[in-house]
Design an enzyme around this catalytic site. Sequence first.
Site, PDB file in Angstrom:
ATOM      1  N   ARG A 117      -6.053 -65.352  37.282  1.00 42.03           N
ATOM      2  CA  ARG A 117      -5.516 -65.251  38.633  1.00 42.03           C
ATOM      3  C   ARG A 117      -4.485 -66.340  38.895  1.00 42.03           C
ATOM      4  O   ARG A 117      -4.580 -67.440  38.356  1.00 42.03           O
ATOM      5  CB  ARG A 117      -6.623 -65.301  39.686  1.00 42.03           C
ATOM      6  CG  ARG A 117      -7.414 -66.564  39.818  1.00 42.03           C
ATOM      7  CD  ARG A 117      -8.696 -66.631  38.993  1.00 42.03           C
ATOM      8  NE  ARG A 117      -9.457 -65.434  38.764  1.00 42.03           N
ATOM      9  CZ  ARG A 117     -10.393 -64.984  39.590  1.00 42.03           C
ATOM     10  NH1 ARG A 117     -10.682 -65.631  40.683  1.00 42.03           N
ATOM     11  NH2 ARG A 117     -11.069 -63.917  39.285  1.00 42.03           N
ATOM     12  N   ASP A 125     -12.034 -70.421  47.003  1.00 39.41           N
ATOM     13  CA  ASP A 125     -13.409 -70.115  47.411  1.00 39.41           C
ATOM     14  C   ASP A 125     -13.876 -71.111  48.464  1.00 39.41           C
ATOM     15  O   ASP A 125     -13.545 -72.299  48.392  1.00 39.41           O
ATOM     16  CB  ASP A 125     -14.355 -70.206  46.204  1.00 39.41           C
ATOM     17  CG  ASP A 125     -14.149 -69.039  45.231  1.00 39.41           C
ATOM     18  OD1 ASP A 125     -13.674 -67.976  45.676  1.00 39.41           O
ATOM     19  OD2 ASP A 125     -14.462 -69.206  44.042  1.00 39.41           O
ATOM     20  N   ARG A 132      -1.648 -62.782  43.972  1.00 39.04           N
ATOM     21  CA  ARG A 132      -3.005 -62.635  43.483  1.00 39.04           C
ATOM     22  C   ARG A 132      -3.409 -61.176  43.559  1.00 39.04           C
ATOM     23  O   ARG A 132      -3.187 -60.520  44.568  1.00 39.04           O
ATOM     24  CB  ARG A 132      -3.961 -63.487  44.334  1.00 39.04           C
ATOM     25  CG  ARG A 132      -5.438 -63.190  44.165  1.00 39.04           C
ATOM     26  CD  ARG A 132      -5.991 -63.708  42.836  1.00 39.04           C
ATOM     27  NE  ARG A 132      -7.282 -63.143  42.546  1.00 39.04           N
ATOM     28  CZ  ARG A 132      -8.446 -63.639  42.933  1.00 39.04           C
ATOM     29  NH1 ARG A 132      -8.476 -64.746  43.617  1.00 39.04           N
ATOM     30  NH2 ARG A 132      -9.579 -63.032  42.621  1.00 39.04           N
ATOM     31  N   ASP A 155      -7.011 -68.701  43.199  1.00 41.83           N
ATOM     32  CA  ASP A 155      -8.299 -68.263  43.725  1.00 41.83           C
ATOM     33  C   ASP A 155      -8.794 -69.365  44.647  1.00 41.83           C
ATOM     34  O   ASP A 155      -8.773 -70.545  44.275  1.00 41.83           O
ATOM     35  CB  ASP A 155      -9.273 -68.099  42.546  1.00 41.83           C
ATOM     36  CG  ASP A 155     -10.634 -67.601  42.985  1.00 41.83           C
ATOM     37  OD1 ASP A 155     -10.692 -66.802  43.941  1.00 41.83           O
ATOM     38  OD2 ASP A 155     -11.645 -67.998  42.378  1.00 41.83           O
TER      39      ASP A 155
HETATM   40  N1  LIG Z   1     -17.953 -68.431  49.658  1.00 42.68           N
HETATM   41  C1  LIG Z   1     -17.044 -67.511  49.347  1.00 42.68           C
HETATM   42  N2  LIG Z   1     -15.738 -67.842  49.187  1.00 42.68           N
HETATM   43  C2  LIG Z   1     -14.812 -66.910  48.879  1.00 42.68           C
HETATM   44  N3  LIG Z   1     -15.098 -65.605  48.688  1.00 42.68           N
HETATM   45  C3  LIG Z   1     -16.391 -65.216  48.816  1.00 42.68           C
HETATM   46  C4  LIG Z   1     -17.407 -66.153  49.145  1.00 42.68           C
HETATM   47  N4  LIG Z   1     -18.584 -65.490  49.207  1.00 42.68           N
HETATM   48  C5  LIG Z   1     -18.317 -64.215  48.941  1.00 42.68           C
HETATM   49  N5  LIG Z   1     -17.023 -64.028  48.716  1.00 42.68           N
HETATM   50  C6  LIG Z   1     -16.441 -62.725  48.420  1.00 42.68           C
HETATM   51  O1  LIG Z   1     -16.219 -62.637  47.054  1.00 42.68           O
HETATM   52  C7  LIG Z   1     -15.278 -61.597  46.869  1.00 42.68           C
HETATM   53  C8  LIG Z   1     -14.717 -61.692  45.485  1.00 42.68           C
HETATM   54  O2  LIG Z   1     -13.967 -62.861  45.393  1.00 42.68           O
HETATM   55  P1  LIG Z   1     -12.961 -63.023  44.231  1.00 42.68           P
HETATM   56  O3  LIG Z   1     -12.069 -61.853  44.115  1.00 42.68           O
HETATM   57  O4  LIG Z   1     -12.337 -64.368  44.398  1.00 42.68           O
HETATM   58  O5  LIG Z   1     -13.979 -62.944  43.020  1.00 42.68           O
HETATM   59  P2  LIG Z   1     -13.996 -63.664  41.710  1.00 42.68           P
HETATM   60  O6  LIG Z   1     -12.907 -64.660  41.705  1.00 42.68           O
HETATM   61  O7  LIG Z   1     -14.000 -62.681  40.630  1.00 42.68           O
HETATM   62  O8  LIG Z   1     -15.342 -64.472  41.782  1.00 42.68           O
HETATM   63  P3  LIG Z   1     -15.636 -65.843  42.517  1.00 42.68           P
HETATM   64  O9  LIG Z   1     -16.234 -65.480  43.844  1.00 42.68           O
HETATM   65  O10 LIG Z   1     -16.590 -66.493  41.630  1.00 42.68           O
HETATM   66  O11 LIG Z   1     -14.354 -66.603  42.698  1.00 42.68           O
HETATM   67  C9  LIG Z   1     -14.273 -61.819  47.947  1.00 42.68           C
HETATM   68  O12 LIG Z   1     -13.716 -60.600  48.376  1.00 42.68           O
HETATM   69  C10 LIG Z   1     -15.099 -62.456  49.065  1.00 42.68           C
HETATM   70  O13 LIG Z   1     -15.299 -61.559  50.138  1.00 42.68           O
HETATM   71  N1  LIG Z   2     -12.536 -73.129  34.586  1.00 41.82           N
HETATM   72  C1  LIG Z   2     -12.562 -72.146  35.478  1.00 41.82           C
HETATM   73  N2  LIG Z   2     -13.181 -70.999  35.182  1.00 41.82           N
HETATM   74  C2  LIG Z   2     -13.240 -70.006  36.095  1.00 41.82           C
HETATM   75  C3  LIG Z   2     -12.623 -70.151  37.353  1.00 41.82           C
HETATM   76  C4  LIG Z   2     -11.948 -71.366  37.648  1.00 41.82           C
HETATM   77  O1  LIG Z   2     -11.361 -71.554  38.750  1.00 41.82           O
HETATM   78  N3  LIG Z   2     -11.950 -72.339  36.689  1.00 41.82           N
HETATM   79  N4  LIG Z   2     -12.707 -69.153  38.277  1.00 41.82           N
HETATM   80  C5  LIG Z   2     -13.391 -68.071  38.027  1.00 41.82           C
HETATM   81  C6  LIG Z   2     -13.543 -67.033  39.081  1.00 41.82           C
HETATM   82  O2  LIG Z   2     -13.871 -67.541  40.266  1.00 41.82           O
HETATM   83  C7  LIG Z   2     -13.978 -67.797  36.715  1.00 41.82           C
HETATM   84  N5  LIG Z   2     -13.876 -68.869  35.807  1.00 41.82           N
END
Ligand SMILES: Nc1ncnc2c1ncn2[C@@H]1O[C@H](COP(=O)(O)OP(=O)(O)OP(=O)(O)O)[C@@H](O)[C@H]1O
Ligand SMILES: Nc1nc2c(c(=O)[nH]1)N=C(CO)CN2
Length: 353
Positions: free
Chosen positions: A92, A97, A83, A95
């Site tokens: 990605r 979260d 990643r 991912d």
């Molecule tokens: N609840 C959470 N779970 C995971 N990451 C989080 C959360 N809240 C804030 N973050 C922060 O978000 C930052 C960006 O995450 P990431 O690189 O996965 O972003 P993204 O995939 O573009 O957006 P998303 O957060 O929507 O997945 C991470 O470095 C993390 O510190």
């Molecule tokens: N359908 C779908 N769309 C996304 C996704 C994902 O996991 N599924 N994750 C994102 C960044 O967190 C942005 N957009």
Amino acid sequence: MEDVYLSLGSNIGNREAFLQQAIEALGSDPRIMIEKQASLYETSPVGGVKQRAFVNTAVKIGTTYEPLALLKVIHEIESGLHRTRSIHWGPRTVDIDIIFFGSEHIQEPGLSVPHPEAFNRLFVLIPIQELIDEQFPDAHKIEMAISILEKEDQSIKKISPANDFYTEITSNVTKVLAAIGDDPSRKGLIETPDRVARMYANIFDSIGLEDFQDYKLFDSPESDDSKTVMVKGIPFYSMCEHHMMPFWGKVSVAYVPDNGKIIGLSKIPRLVDFVSHKLSLQEKITDDVLVQMERILHPKGVAVIVDARHMCIEMRGVKKTGTVTRTTKFTGIFQQNDELRSEFLNSIQVGQI
Ligand SMILES: Nc1ncnc2c1ncn2[C@@H]1O[C@H](COP(=O)(O)OP(=O)(O)OP(=O)(O)O)[C@@H](O)[C@H]1O
Ligand SMILES: Nc1nc2c(c(=O)[nH]1)N=C(CO)CN2
């Protein structure tokens, strides 16, 4: 032990396999217990970036980690699975979260829980809904949000088990075992299809990925531009695309930087892993390393030497045990400058592998 809900998504390479590997990595941490996994869903990308459809799922875990420590573990698992963070909401391999962490509300730099986007995302809520019961504090809120989002254009489709990477591999390996005349139900083989599926997820985790992304470039003084950087004897293991049998050996890489651009040295072994974790050939591995080094660094030249042994030569066909095959490829200054090329070639003995 806190109940924590994680959402997982992937839209590069073998999406189901990346998700499964991420879940296995979570489960193998002694402070994390996977309690329940939701179905896999194919979902349209949300967020405006034009990209391939995602596969999403969710897991309920029990953990003794504090929230920020869990986030750190998650980031390590993500980077272990190729990643990289380049485009916000972009493609990605995996991912993860944190959606809910017990009943906690967290607002810290780098961590917001419940996840601020969760209630806008069908790809998060539908899998999570499979994991909760009516007692879950946000159960009603989730149900309401789903009924609103379903009227929008976020498409989500449960993936039938037939599409699932593990189901496909295990059922087909079972067929192969029977086809070669063995009994897939005998004691020694009963878990073999499952092991093979997990092994394939691991040794083929670059299939479908085009370019190596897991690197950073550094600046060095331009006076270093005439100096050769060499990383020698990097071990690799790959599977040949002709017989699906292992070939393995050592890769040695040299480059001469241009414009003071250099790459972290540990990234060259990582690049070697990246190009070898797919069905390949020795010549292809040699070429792939060279092409990626050129793409990443635009150096004055690159040299790659691969020495390898091949199971398809040793165990079948001509059965020549211990034969070492050498492949080489050179660009730029290594092609033009005979002395530089010979120096590199002579510094690597065709030795024991
Ligand atoms: N609840 C959470 N779970 C995971 N990451 C989080 C959360 N809240 C804030 N973050 C922060 O978000 C930052 C960006 O995450 P990431 O690189 O996965 O972003 P993204 O995939 O573009 O957006 P998303 O957060 O929507 O997945 C991470 O470095 C993390 O510190
Ligand atoms: N359908 C779908 N769309 C996304 C996704 C994902 O996991 N599924 N994750 C994102 C960044 O967190 C942005 N957009």
